[in-house]
Design an enzyme around this catalytic site. Structure first.
Site, PDB file in Angstrom:
ATOM      1  N   GLU A  35      -4.887  -4.695   9.571  1.00 25.78           N
ATOM      2  CA  GLU A  35      -4.440  -5.299   8.320  1.00 25.78           C
ATOM      3  C   GLU A  35      -3.941  -6.701   8.639  1.00 25.78           C
ATOM      4  O   GLU A  35      -2.843  -6.875   9.142  1.00 25.78           O
ATOM      5  CB  GLU A  35      -3.369  -4.439   7.651  1.00 25.78           C
ATOM      6  CG  GLU A  35      -3.960  -3.107   7.201  1.00 25.78           C
ATOM      7  CD  GLU A  35      -3.099  -2.327   6.208  1.00 25.78           C
ATOM      8  OE1 GLU A  35      -2.127  -2.895   5.671  1.00 25.78           O
ATOM      9  OE2 GLU A  35      -3.418  -1.154   5.980  1.00 25.78           O
ATOM     10  N   ASP A  66      -6.870  -0.707  -0.073  1.00 28.27           N
ATOM     11  CA  ASP A  66      -5.498  -1.068   0.268  1.00 28.27           C
ATOM     12  C   ASP A  66      -4.653  -0.923  -0.989  1.00 28.27           C
ATOM     13  O   ASP A  66      -4.940  -1.555  -2.003  1.00 28.27           O
ATOM     14  CB  ASP A  66      -5.453  -2.497   0.808  1.00 28.27           C
ATOM     15  CG  ASP A  66      -4.147  -2.770   1.529  1.00 28.27           C
ATOM     16  OD1 ASP A  66      -3.601  -1.832   2.138  1.00 28.27           O
ATOM     17  OD2 ASP A  66      -3.647  -3.906   1.469  1.00 28.27           O
TER      18      ASP A  66
END
Ligand code: ITT
Ligand code: NA
Length: 183
Positions: A35, A66
């Site tokens: 991420e 996400d």
């Protein structure tokens, strides 16, 4: 077509499989993509999808998802820290914090990123609700403390949650886009 859903979270896969059943086969690819540091969920998801596409062998298209819970009066907390917060103070901890607030409105947000190695696209979804004391045993994550129209997401069937949720809305956009491309 097989779509590989890159996630460590089986709950997400269950929802996507239910939603996309008529369009594609959804298979979980249990992989923890990087991420990247960014304020943009779309940017994080798109870069994650591109990395995961290579990690998955570079053949079938992949999606990543996400998501996060954003409490208005807490300036959007836990937002991008949702996973960490669930693992530490847990949903009970978030309810304890929210109990102190006058305004418990919150939103779930989700970005689904798709890539087939050539085209990368992102699809956003959001849903408004409020934080309540935990109720229900369905769903996953923060679902027991997120109430929408009097019902928590953990009190809904997968189908009902999909019809309303941040993920369902993002998946709807993905499904439309995939269907259009196949024409
Ligand atoms: P992956 O990144 O491997 O997909 P994750 O569970 O870490 O799995 P996110 O970072 O997107 O996924 O999720 C952030 C947090 O929000 C995490 O604690 C989830 O359980 C929770 N969450 C995501 N979607 C949710 C939903 O639909 N209902 C309830 N909680 C959710
Ligand atoms: Na994550």
């Amino acid at each position: 077509m097989t779509l590989r859903f890159v996630t460590t979270n089986e709950g997400k896969v269950r929802e996507a499989r239910d939603y996309l059943a008529e369009l594609v086969d959804v298979e979980q690819f249990d992989y923890d993509y990087t991420e990247v540091q960014s304020d943009s969920l779309a940017d994080i998801a798109a870069r994650g999808a591109e990395e995961a596409f290579e990690a998955a062998g570079g053949e079938d298209p992949v999606i990543v998802d996400d998501a996060g819970l954003f409490v208005g009066e807490l300036d959007g907390f836990p937002g991008p820290y949702s996973s960490y917060v669930e693992d530490t103070i847990g949903i009970q901890g978030v309810w304890t914090l929210a109990q102190e607030l006058d305004d418990r409105r919150a939103a779930f947000r989700c970005t689904v990123a798709y890539t087939d190695g050539e085209t990368t696209e992102t699809f956003d979804g959001a849903v408004q609700g409020r934080i309540v004391a935990p109720r229900g045993t369905g769903g996953f994550g923060f679902d027991p403390i997120f109430e929408h129209d009097g019902t928590t997401f953990a009190e809904m069937s997968t189908e009902k949650k999909n019809a309303l949720s941040h993920r369902g809305r993002a998946l709807a956009k993905l499904a439309d886009w995939l269907a259009e491309r196949e024409e």
